[in-house]
Design a protein around this motif. Structure first.
Motif, short mmCIF file in Angstrom:
data_model
loop_
_atom_site.label_atom_id
_atom_site.label_comp_id
_atom_site.label_asym_id
_atom_site.label_seq_id
_atom_site.Cartn_x
_atom_site.Cartn_y
_atom_site.Cartn_z
N MET A 1 -9.81 -4.78 -3.00
CA MET A 1 -10.51 -3.57 -2.58
C MET A 1 -11.94 -3.53 -3.13
SD MET A 1 -8.29 -2.26 -0.64
CE MET A 1 -8.80 -0.58 -0.31
N ARG A 2 -12.19 -4.35 -4.14
CA ARG A 2 -13.53 -4.39 -4.72
C ARG A 2 -14.56 -4.81 -3.67
NH1 ARG A 2 -17.37 -2.21 -7.59
NH2 ARG A 2 -18.69 -3.69 -8.72
N ALA A 3 -14.20 -5.76 -2.82
CA ALA A 3 -15.12 -6.22 -1.78
C ALA A 3 -15.51 -5.08 -0.85
CB ALA A 3 -14.49 -7.35 -0.98
N ILE A 4 -14.55 -4.23 -0.51
CA ILE A 4 -14.84 -3.10 0.36
C ILE A 4 -15.75 -2.11 -0.34
CG2 ILE A 4 -13.81 -1.16 1.61
CD1 ILE A 4 -11.30 -2.90 1.95
N GLU A 5 -15.51 -1.89 -1.62
CA GLU A 5 -16.38 -1.00 -2.41
C GLU A 5 -17.82 -1.50 -2.42
OE1 GLU A 5 -14.63 -0.80 -6.24
OE2 GLU A 5 -12.85 0.28 -5.58
N LEU A 6 -17.98 -2.81 -2.39
CA LEU A 6 -19.32 -3.41 -2.42
C LEU A 6 -19.98 -3.43 -1.04
CD1 LEU A 6 -18.65 -6.40 -4.84
CD2 LEU A 6 -20.02 -4.36 -5.33
N GLY A 7 -19.24 -3.03 -0.01
CA GLY A 7 -19.84 -2.92 1.31
C GLY A 7 -19.35 -3.90 2.35
N ALA A 8 -18.34 -4.72 2.02
CA ALA A 8 -17.82 -5.67 3.00
C ALA A 8 -17.14 -4.93 4.14
CB ALA A 8 -16.83 -6.63 2.34
N ASP A 9 -17.39 -5.36 5.37
CA ASP A 9 -16.70 -4.75 6.51
C ASP A 9 -15.53 -5.60 6.98
OD1 ASP A 9 -18.04 -6.83 7.69
OD2 ASP A 9 -19.39 -5.57 8.86
N ALA A 10 -15.32 -6.74 6.30
CA ALA A 10 -14.19 -7.60 6.61
C ALA A 10 -13.79 -8.38 5.36
CB ALA A 10 -14.53 -8.56 7.75
N ILE A 11 -12.52 -8.76 5.31
CA ILE A 11 -11.97 -9.52 4.20
C ILE A 11 -11.36 -10.80 4.75
CG2 ILE A 11 -10.29 -9.53 2.30
CD1 ILE A 11 -12.40 -7.39 1.96
N GLU A 12 -11.63 -11.93 4.09
CA GLU A 12 -11.01 -13.19 4.47
C GLU A 12 -10.06 -13.59 3.35
OE1 GLU A 12 -10.40 -17.55 5.12
OE2 GLU A 12 -11.08 -16.49 3.32
N ILE A 60 1.10 -12.39 -7.90
CA ILE A 60 0.51 -12.84 -6.64
C ILE A 60 1.01 -11.90 -5.54
CG2 ILE A 60 0.45 -14.71 -4.95
CD1 ILE A 60 0.81 -16.66 -7.31
N PRO A 61 0.11 -11.27 -4.80
CA PRO A 61 0.55 -10.25 -3.84
C PRO A 61 1.08 -10.84 -2.54
CG PRO A 61 -1.82 -10.47 -3.75
CD PRO A 61 -1.35 -11.39 -4.86
N SER A 62 1.96 -10.10 -1.91
CA SER A 62 2.43 -10.49 -0.58
C SER A 62 1.39 -10.08 0.45
CB SER A 62 3.76 -9.80 -0.26
OG SER A 62 3.57 -8.40 -0.08
N LEU A 63 1.42 -10.74 1.60
CA LEU A 63 0.52 -10.38 2.68
C LEU A 63 0.80 -8.95 3.13
CD1 LEU A 63 -1.66 -11.07 4.77
CD2 LEU A 63 0.15 -11.99 6.23
N GLN A 64 2.06 -8.57 3.20
CA GLN A 64 2.43 -7.22 3.60
C GLN A 64 1.78 -6.18 2.69
OE1 GLN A 64 6.57 -6.15 2.98
NE2 GLN A 64 6.56 -4.86 4.81
N THR A 65 1.81 -6.42 1.38
CA THR A 65 1.21 -5.49 0.42
C THR A 65 -0.29 -5.39 0.61
OG1 THR A 65 2.95 -5.88 -1.22
CG2 THR A 65 0.85 -5.03 -2.04
N VAL A 66 -0.94 -6.53 0.79
CA VAL A 66 -2.40 -6.54 0.93
C VAL A 66 -2.82 -5.82 2.20
CG1 VAL A 66 -4.41 -8.01 1.28
CG2 VAL A 66 -2.71 -8.63 -0.44
N LEU A 67 -2.14 -6.10 3.30
CA LEU A 67 -2.50 -5.43 4.56
C LEU A 67 -2.28 -3.92 4.46
CD1 LEU A 67 -1.14 -7.86 7.30
CD2 LEU A 67 -3.44 -7.71 6.34
N SER A 68 -1.23 -3.52 3.75
CA SER A 68 -0.96 -2.09 3.56
C SER A 68 -2.06 -1.44 2.73
CB SER A 68 0.40 -1.91 2.90
OG SER A 68 0.67 -0.55 2.65
N GLU A 69 -2.51 -2.14 1.70
CA GLU A 69 -3.56 -1.61 0.84
C GLU A 69 -4.89 -1.48 1.58
OE1 GLU A 69 -3.73 -0.54 -2.41
OE2 GLU A 69 -1.54 -0.57 -2.43
N ILE A 70 -5.22 -2.47 2.37
CA ILE A 70 -6.49 -2.45 3.10
C ILE A 70 -6.45 -1.43 4.24
CG2 ILE A 70 -8.06 -3.79 4.56
CD1 ILE A 70 -7.28 -6.25 2.91
#
Length: 202
Positions: A1-12, A60-70
């Motif tokens: 989520m830090r990337a989003i806080e810094l202004g990223a409009d997408a995450i890879e 190490i997070p699951s993809l499901q968790t990361v997508l839910s957080e984003i």
């Protein structure tokens, strides 16, 4: 989520799967931890993976968790790094509320994803400059050309755009690169310097 806080409009992010089919977000195919042998993610269970935390004892997070957080806070580009997990990845994305696309260095994976989930946006990763830079796009049905920044020029961008594809540069961390990429018309820039790139006038 830090990337989003810094202004990223997408995450890879990169995805692998455990032996029992849990999708996890991790760059490398293997994991290690003090006192434990290095293991391939594909060879261990989800429970065993908990013995290999990241720095600070973060699991190490699951993809499901990361997508839910984003959620819908940013677009998510999912790089599939392991073979034969395309159905798991597409199912996870379908069941989430996240906006996603899938890409890979293994263009066979991209073609398979497009076959089982035609509606999703896909991309091909390239680390060399092909004579015909659009061939991988047309043969897989992909819409994004993820090109290593050192091989991007105006001709490549023009040819990708001619087949209605976007060019995403990776990984561009130099401000002079950004200016050049902007001038020749790239569609996206993958960078580690999010705030600095975001501060540029586009």
């Amino acid at each position: 989520m830090r990337a989003i806080e810094l202004g990223a409009d997408a995450i890879e992010l990169d995805v692998h799967a455990t032996r029992d089919g849990t999708l996890v977000v991790h760059h490398d195919e293997d994991v290690n931890a003090p006192g434990s042998p290095r293991r391939r993610i594909a060879d261990i269970s989800d429970a065993e993976l908990k013995n290999y935390p990241l720095a600070g004892d973060i699991e190490i997070p699951s993809l499901q968790t990361v997508l839910s957080e984003i959620g819908d806070a940013a677009f998510v580009y999912v790089e599939v790094k392991a073979p034969n997990i395309e159905p798991l990845v597409t199912r996870c994305i379908r069941e989430s509320n996240a906006r996603c696309a899938i890409h890979s260095f293994d263009h066979r994976i991209v073609k398979t994803v497009k076959r089982i989930f035609p509606a999703i946006r896909t991309g091909v990763l390239e680390v060399s400059r092909h004579v015909d830079p659009t061939s991988a796009l047309t043969s897989t049905g992909a819409q994004d050309l993820w090109q290593e920044v050192g091989f991007i020029d105006g001709d490549l961008v023009t040819r990708a755009h001619a087949v209605n594809a976007r060019v995403i540069a990776w990984t561009a961390n130099d401000a002079d690169q950004w200016e050049t990429l902007k001038r020749i018309g790239v569609d996206g820039i993958c960078t580690d310097r999010i705030a600095e790139l975001g501060a540029m006038s586009w």
